[in-house]
Design an enzyme around this catalytic site. Structure first.
Site, PDB file in Angstrom:
ATOM      1  CB  THR A  62      -1.212  -0.031   1.072  1.00 11.18           C
ATOM      2  OG1 THR A  62       0.048  -0.389   2.460  1.00 11.18           O
ATOM      3  CG2 THR A  62      -2.462  -0.959   1.232  1.00 11.18           C
ATOM      4  NE  ARG A  63       6.383   2.038   3.849  1.00 15.47           N
ATOM      5  CZ  ARG A  63       7.251   0.990   4.523  1.00 15.47           C
ATOM      6  NH1 ARG A  63       7.097  -0.159   4.651  1.00 15.47           N
ATOM      7  NH2 ARG A  63       7.877   2.560   4.257  1.00 15.47           N
ATOM      8  CG  MET A  64       4.800   0.356  -4.271  1.00 11.69           C
ATOM      9  SD  MET A  64       6.669   0.917  -4.207  1.00 11.69           S
ATOM     10  CE  MET A  64       6.622   1.676  -6.092  1.00 11.69           C
TER      11      MET A  64
END
Length: 243
Positions: A15-17
């Site tokens: 999700t951090r991308m």
């Protein structure tokens, strides 16, 4: 004895991308980052590849479909790194020899380092060799705990580390060389006894050690090789290093 195989973990959602694209397909200098991991494993003489897919599995499979030597294993539920490797049991059931376990988001891995990891495993007939690196920037990384004579004891995660363990500068890179059959024997005994209720691949090293198997940890990597890409900033950083 079969030539080395490689399991490449590529099932995560990341999700951090902040992107719809599966993490391992994010391009670096025009190529998906997982391609660089495959390159490194190939240059270390791996001849069988199992890529563990999960999130947007069909996209990842399509992107790698031109590799005739790559097979796929599906991790439908994200239950940890150990669980991901368990999903490769069918593809590796008859593999008698070494297997590397690598992360698909570590595009700076060098084939020479992976070859060294495999050589150490072979020379020592080790059930497991944990690939490590030395860094003062060890925040958030698993520490390598050794005994008084320098032999490997265990990997301790930051949240479980004592102050003394937290100060250790030798860290787990997430790259392992296993004897394939010993790996799957150990995976059968991994329990999800942690806050995330996940099956950790790192537990296999300690399980094998307790069985009296030879388990080593060796700093064959420099810390740049261990960089895992989890954010767009890290993607840009890795692209700069590659240039």
């Amino acid at each position: 004895m079969n030539p080395p195989a490689a399991v490449i973990l590529a099932a995560g959602k990341s999700t951090r991308m902040n992107s719809e694209l599966p993490k391992v397909l994010h391009p670096i200098l025009g190529r998906p980052m997982i391609e660089y991991v495959l390159d490194a494993a190939r240059s270390a003489n791996c001849q069988k590849f199992v890529v563990v897919v999960g999130h947007k599995a069909e996209e990842v499979k399509a992107a790698l479909s031109h590799h005739s030597d790559v097979e796929f294993a599906l991790q439908a539920d994200q239950k940890g790194t150990g669980h991901a490797v368990m999903m490769c049991a069918d593809q590796l059931s008859d593999h008698d020899g070494p297997v590397l376990v690598l992360a698909g988001d570590t595009p700076l891995l060098k084939g020479s380092s992976l070859a060294r990891l495999l050589a150490i495993q072979k020379e020592n007939q080790a059930s497991c060799v944990v690939g490590t690196a030395i860094t003062e920037a060890n925040e958030g990384l698993g520490r390598i705990v050794r005994n008084d004579v320098g032999s490997f004891l265990r990997i301790v995660e930051q949240k479980d580390a004592s102050p003394e363990e937290a100060a250790i500068e030798e860290i787990n890179t997430g790259c392992f060389a296993f004897d394939c059959q010993q790996l799957f024997n150990a995976l059968e005994q991994v329990k999800p006894n942690n806050n995330q209720s996940e099956y950790y691949l790192t537990d296999c090293a300690e399980i094998l050690l307790k069985q009296g198997q030879p388990v080593l940890a060796d700093a064959v990597f420099d810390i740049q090789e261990a960089i895992g890409v989890n954010t767009q900033e890290q993607l840009a950083e890795v692209a700069d290093l590659m240039k």
